[in-house]
Scaffold this motif. Structure first.
Motif, PDB file in Angstrom:
ATOM      1  N   ILE A  75       0.825  -1.227   0.000  1.00  0.00           N
ATOM      2  CA  ILE A  75       0.000   0.000   0.000  1.00  0.00           C
ATOM      3  C   ILE A  75       0.853   1.268   0.000  1.00  0.00           C
ATOM      4  CG2 ILE A  75      -1.942  -1.135   1.166  1.00  0.00           C
ATOM      5  CD1 ILE A  75      -1.120   0.417   3.731  1.00  0.00           C
ATOM      6  N   PHE A  76       2.182   1.101   0.196  1.00  0.00           N
ATOM      7  CA  PHE A  76       3.078   2.237   0.409  1.00  0.00           C
ATOM      8  C   PHE A  76       2.915   3.333  -0.639  1.00  0.00           C
ATOM      9  CE2 PHE A  76       7.322   4.258  -0.107  1.00  0.00           C
ATOM     10  CZ  PHE A  76       7.337   4.916   1.107  1.00  0.00           C
ATOM     11  N   SER A  77       2.988   2.945  -1.915  1.00  0.00           N
ATOM     12  CA  SER A  77       2.942   3.981  -2.966  1.00  0.00           C
ATOM     13  C   SER A  77       1.593   3.970  -3.694  1.00  0.00           C
ATOM     14  CB  SER A  77       4.085   3.742  -3.951  1.00  0.00           C
ATOM     15  OG  SER A  77       4.001   2.410  -4.383  1.00  0.00           O
ATOM     16  N   GLN A  78       0.583   3.375  -3.058  1.00  0.00           N
ATOM     17  CA  GLN A  78      -0.730   3.282  -3.715  1.00  0.00           C
ATOM     18  C   GLN A  78      -1.824   3.821  -2.795  1.00  0.00           C
ATOM     19  OE1 GLN A  78      -1.446   0.697  -6.640  1.00  0.00           O
ATOM     20  NE2 GLN A  78       0.059  -0.859  -6.117  1.00  0.00           N
ATOM     21  N   PRO A  79      -2.052   5.129  -2.849  1.00  0.00           N
ATOM     22  CA  PRO A  79      -3.011   5.762  -1.932  1.00  0.00           C
ATOM     23  C   PRO A  79      -4.401   5.125  -1.984  1.00  0.00           C
ATOM     24  CG  PRO A  79      -1.986   7.407  -3.360  1.00  0.00           C
ATOM     25  CD  PRO A  79      -1.433   6.084  -3.771  1.00  0.00           C
ATOM     26  N   GLU A  80      -4.813   4.649  -3.187  1.00  0.00           N
ATOM     27  CA  GLU A  80      -6.174   4.100  -3.280  1.00  0.00           C
ATOM     28  C   GLU A  80      -6.283   2.775  -2.524  1.00  0.00           C
ATOM     29  OE1 GLU A  80      -4.114   4.489  -5.751  1.00  0.00           O
ATOM     30  OE2 GLU A  80      -3.877   2.512  -6.632  1.00  0.00           O
ATOM     31  N   LEU A  81      -5.177   1.997  -2.522  1.00  0.00           N
ATOM     32  CA  LEU A  81      -5.181   0.739  -1.760  1.00  0.00           C
ATOM     33  C   LEU A  81      -5.142   1.027  -0.259  1.00  0.00           C
ATOM     34  CD1 LEU A  81      -2.831  -1.769  -3.616  1.00  0.00           C
ATOM     35  CD2 LEU A  81      -5.312  -1.875  -3.333  1.00  0.00           C
TER      36      LEU A  81
END
Ligand code: ATP
Length: 201
Positions: A75-81
């Motif tokens: 989830i680190f670089s995926q705000p939607e996740l």
């Protein structure tokens, strides 16, 4: 149902130390948001099943428990996740905390939430108790406890509510600059106050 005293404070302020003293000295039930957050993703929970559905079974360790490091990475670089995960977990955590509060048998219980003020969770409590220390003390104690860099601690401090924001939200304050007897004395006074509150209701 017990009266709910919310307990919060910044990183390394002494929340766990304070909660343990209430539990050990007076048998007060503690509901700790960090523990609840782990419980809602234990094997065979709605939480973990939804995560497996979203990320695949690779998100598990060999023993079937959640691989937290892998999830953090995913989830680190995926705000939607990250948002998806928060929307899944926050209601589950809230529901489990309310369930545990209902089960409490002590005259009042302590709901320990590090990000209480940030997430406006004091709505779940009857009173808010803040553990207060200055930033320098937070940094020193956290560094001693966790052996992490000052930069890492400062980043966490910057992401949390300010000392003043917490104090503005507080009904009661424990100042934790002093030694252990000073802390025990403040807790004894608050315990008497909270018992009286219970009788007054
Ligand atoms: P976090 O939110 O980072 O988990 P916390 O608010 O729960 O932290 P504690 O773990 O209780 O804080 O305390 C941080 C460190 O400071 C611990 O190592 C604890 O033993 C120490 N500590 C707490 N209160 C005092 C005190 N009055 N004097 C000296 N050390 C203290």
């Amino acid at each position: 149902m017990s009266i709910v005293i919310g307990l919060t404070g910044g990183i390394g302020s002494g929340k766990t130390t304070v909660a343990n003293l209430f539990a050990d000295n007076y048998g007060i039930d503690i509901i700790d948001a960090d523990i609840v957050a782990r419980e809602v993703v234990e094997p065979n929970t709605v939480g973990l099943n939804a995560i497996i559905k979203k990320f695949g079974a690779d998100i598990l360790l060999e023993d079937g428990t959640l691989n937290r490091a892998k999830l953090r990475e995913a989830i680190f670089s995926q705000p939607e996740l990250k948002q998806w995960l928060n929307e899944l977990l926050h209601p589950l955590i809230r529901e489990k905390m309310l369930h545990d509060i209902k089960l409490s048998k002590s005259p009042y219980c302590l709901l320990v939430v590090p990000l209480m003020v940030e997430n406006n969770l004091q709505t779940l409590t009857n009173r808010l108790l803040v553990v207060d220390v200055d930033e320098q003390t937070q940094i020193e104690r956290t560094q001693q406890r966790d052996n992490v860099s000052i930069e890492q601690i400062k980043n966490i401090l910057a992401s949390q509510a300010t000392r003043q924001q917490r104090l503005d939200a507080a009904d009661d304050v424990i100042t934790n600059f002093g030694d252990s007897p000073a802390l025990t004395l403040q807790i004894a006074q608050l315990h008497r106050q909270y018992l009286k509150m219970d009788h007054d209701l």
